[in-house]
Design a protein around this motif. Sequence first.
Motif, PDB file in Angstrom:
ATOM      1  N   PHE A  68     -10.577   9.692 -37.860  1.00 41.21           N
ATOM      2  CA  PHE A  68      -9.460   9.893 -36.723  1.00 41.21           C
ATOM      3  C   PHE A  68     -10.423  10.422 -35.520  1.00 41.21           C
ATOM      4  O   PHE A  68     -10.116  10.026 -34.194  1.00 41.21           O
ATOM      5  CB  PHE A  68      -8.640  11.111 -37.233  1.00 41.21           C
ATOM      6  N   SER A  69     -11.292  11.075 -35.615  1.00 40.31           N
ATOM      7  CA  SER A  69     -12.040  11.704 -34.417  1.00 40.31           C
ATOM      8  C   SER A  69     -12.713  10.546 -33.799  1.00 40.31           C
ATOM      9  O   SER A  69     -12.739  10.182 -32.679  1.00 40.31           O
ATOM     10  CB  SER A  69     -13.260  12.858 -35.004  1.00 40.31           C
ATOM     11  N   HIS A  70     -13.393   9.496 -34.484  1.00 35.97           N
ATOM     12  CA  HIS A  70     -13.975   8.530 -34.008  1.00 35.97           C
ATOM     13  C   HIS A  70     -12.772   7.637 -33.174  1.00 35.97           C
ATOM     14  O   HIS A  70     -13.349   7.109 -32.068  1.00 35.97           O
ATOM     15  CB  HIS A  70     -14.642   7.580 -35.167  1.00 35.97           C
ATOM     16  N   PHE A  71     -11.690   7.319 -33.686  1.00 37.40           N
ATOM     17  CA  PHE A  71     -10.931   6.302 -32.860  1.00 37.40           C
ATOM     18  C   PHE A  71     -10.274   7.188 -31.866  1.00 37.40           C
ATOM     19  O   PHE A  71      -9.712   6.290 -30.882  1.00 37.40           O
ATOM     20  CB  PHE A  71      -9.792   5.768 -34.001  1.00 37.40           C
ATOM     21  N   LEU A  72     -10.162   8.459 -31.747  1.00 36.53           N
ATOM     22  CA  LEU A  72      -9.585   9.015 -30.566  1.00 36.53           C
ATOM     23  C   LEU A  72     -10.648   8.871 -29.444  1.00 36.53           C
ATOM     24  O   LEU A  72     -10.434   8.748 -28.441  1.00 36.53           O
ATOM     25  CB  LEU A  72      -9.532  10.634 -30.782  1.00 36.53           C
ATOM     26  N   GLN A  73     -12.034   8.906 -29.987  1.00 34.12           N
ATOM     27  CA  GLN A  73     -13.160   8.799 -28.885  1.00 34.12           C
ATOM     28  C   GLN A  73     -13.302   7.432 -28.396  1.00 34.12           C
ATOM     29  O   GLN A  73     -13.533   7.083 -27.426  1.00 34.12           O
ATOM     30  CB  GLN A  73     -14.148   9.463 -29.397  1.00 34.12           C
TER      31      GLN A  73
ATOM     32  N   SER B 189     -13.914   8.872 -19.034  1.00 32.66           N
ATOM     33  CA  SER B 189     -13.106   8.586 -19.965  1.00 32.66           C
ATOM     34  C   SER B 189     -11.645   8.228 -19.682  1.00 32.66           C
ATOM     35  O   SER B 189     -11.214   8.226 -18.386  1.00 32.66           O
ATOM     36  CB  SER B 189     -13.005  10.112 -20.627  1.00 32.66           C
ATOM     37  N   GLU B 190     -11.084   7.825 -20.512  1.00 32.34           N
ATOM     38  CA  GLU B 190      -9.553   7.099 -20.343  1.00 32.34           C
ATOM     39  C   GLU B 190      -8.654   7.988 -20.750  1.00 32.34           C
ATOM     40  O   GLU B 190      -8.710   8.856 -21.625  1.00 32.34           O
ATOM     41  CB  GLU B 190      -9.469   5.806 -21.238  1.00 32.34           C
ATOM     42  N   LEU B 191      -7.552   7.694 -20.085  1.00 28.88           N
ATOM     43  CA  LEU B 191      -6.104   8.300 -20.313  1.00 28.88           C
ATOM     44  C   LEU B 191      -5.185   7.390 -20.596  1.00 28.88           C
ATOM     45  O   LEU B 191      -4.642   6.573 -19.577  1.00 28.88           O
ATOM     46  CB  LEU B 191      -5.708   9.335 -19.246  1.00 28.88           C
ATOM     47  N   ARG B 192      -4.869   7.262 -21.937  1.00 24.10           N
ATOM     48  CA  ARG B 192      -3.738   6.216 -22.207  1.00 24.10           C
ATOM     49  C   ARG B 192      -2.271   6.715 -21.637  1.00 24.10           C
ATOM     50  O   ARG B 192      -2.230   7.844 -21.707  1.00 24.10           O
ATOM     51  CB  ARG B 192      -3.838   5.720 -23.436  1.00 24.10           C
TER      52      ARG B 192
ATOM     53  N   TRP C 245      -5.132  -1.844 -28.243  1.00 27.93           N
ATOM     54  CA  TRP C 245      -3.982  -1.805 -28.839  1.00 27.93           C
ATOM     55  C   TRP C 245      -3.508  -0.269 -29.367  1.00 27.93           C
ATOM     56  O   TRP C 245      -2.236  -0.151 -29.687  1.00 27.93           O
ATOM     57  CB  TRP C 245      -3.662  -2.740 -30.022  1.00 27.93           C
ATOM     58  N   LEU C 246      -4.427   0.637 -29.371  1.00 19.89           N
ATOM     59  CA  LEU C 246      -4.082   2.007 -30.165  1.00 19.89           C
ATOM     60  C   LEU C 246      -4.058   3.047 -29.046  1.00 19.89           C
ATOM     61  O   LEU C 246      -4.938   3.426 -28.370  1.00 19.89           O
ATOM     62  CB  LEU C 246      -4.968   2.245 -31.035  1.00 19.89           C
ATOM     63  N   ASN C 247      -2.716   3.451 -28.832  1.00 24.15           N
ATOM     64  CA  ASN C 247      -2.337   4.568 -27.900  1.00 24.15           C
ATOM     65  C   ASN C 247      -2.099   5.784 -29.017  1.00 24.15           C
ATOM     66  O   ASN C 247      -1.017   6.013 -29.555  1.00 24.15           O
ATOM     67  CB  ASN C 247      -1.115   4.267 -27.131  1.00 24.15           C
TER      68      ASN C 247
END
Length: 366
Positions: free
Chosen positions: A43-48, A313-316, A53-55
């Motif tokens: 969860f932490s890795h894919f948040l970073q 960093s990105e903001l979706r 395709w994942l928001n």
Amino acid sequence: MVRKPALMEKVAFTSTLRSEGVAARLGVLLGISFTVALVTGLFSHFLQHPPPWLNWPSRPVWLYRVTQGVHVIGGLATIPLLLAKLWTVYPKLWQWPPLRSAAHAAERAFVLLLVAGSLFQLFTGLLNVAYTYPWSFFFTTAHYWTAFIVYGALIIHVATEWSKVRRSVPVPLEPDRRRFLLTAGAASGLTVLLTVGETFTPLKRLAVLAPRNPGIGPQGLPVNRTAEEAGVGPAGAEYRLVVDGTVRAEYSYEELLRLPQHTVELPISCVEGWSASAHWTGVRMRDLVAGAAPDAVVTVESSERPSGAYRVSELRPPHWNDPLTLLALRVNGETLHLEHGYPARLIAPNRPGVMQTKWVKRVTVS
């Protein structure tokens, strides 16, 4: 008949505390712990590092604070259990002959992967939360890929040992073995008690093993990366925030202060496990990029050195559209300290602290 070497003859493993039942119970606890660590770690890795395709959702605001706290504190609490497990089963390393068949050789190879990988994950993780890096590899990448190796080896090990677990776990333990198991569990519980305060602030006074006390630092908030480390100095009158891309604007610090200000309560939740809540005041990101397409991606850039791993960093859409996401100018009623990102920093819900970009100089809408 194959005769054991003299060294093997001298090694005696006579402790009555070792048994199949003790090993099986410790194995079950470790299996649960490793599963929780894998889920929270991914969860932490894919948040970073989210795929295109994942928001990830921005709510609940406390989710990352809880999952990463469980990941780090749970990982630390696993160390006593792993050491107890290894002490219980290490005589098997001296079995003779060491390899009895091809199948036995494969089984021992997976056990070696499991043991070596587990020790690597837990002890490099311990050094990471202590901000100590006596190695040249990038911890995040190594930790991520080793997790799959360890968990794959764990699945194979469970499959080969499951019959022993089913046979031995229902059988009551003798008092001395039960005390040994309880001691290992107590050591694990004590580790939780002495670290959980870094996430659960009512217990912060007990967090004597935590690398960061959530109440210590400028303006009552910890600092991981200082302005000096980032190569950032105090911003002068020449500071400008540039909004670029499909939305264009430029603001001085005084102009940012004259924009509508909003105050929100959000935690800074660090990947190293600590978190601390604060009241942040600033401009809503959705107001700053008003006119952006609903599916736009907003990139926030820091003025720190280009070598910084998380300088950008990105903001979706779920995050930049959330009214809680701010370009913060103040914290707890005070102008941001330089260490916390003066003149402006990003603060957003359900987001790792490493992505709450400090010293913001540019916002790009794409």
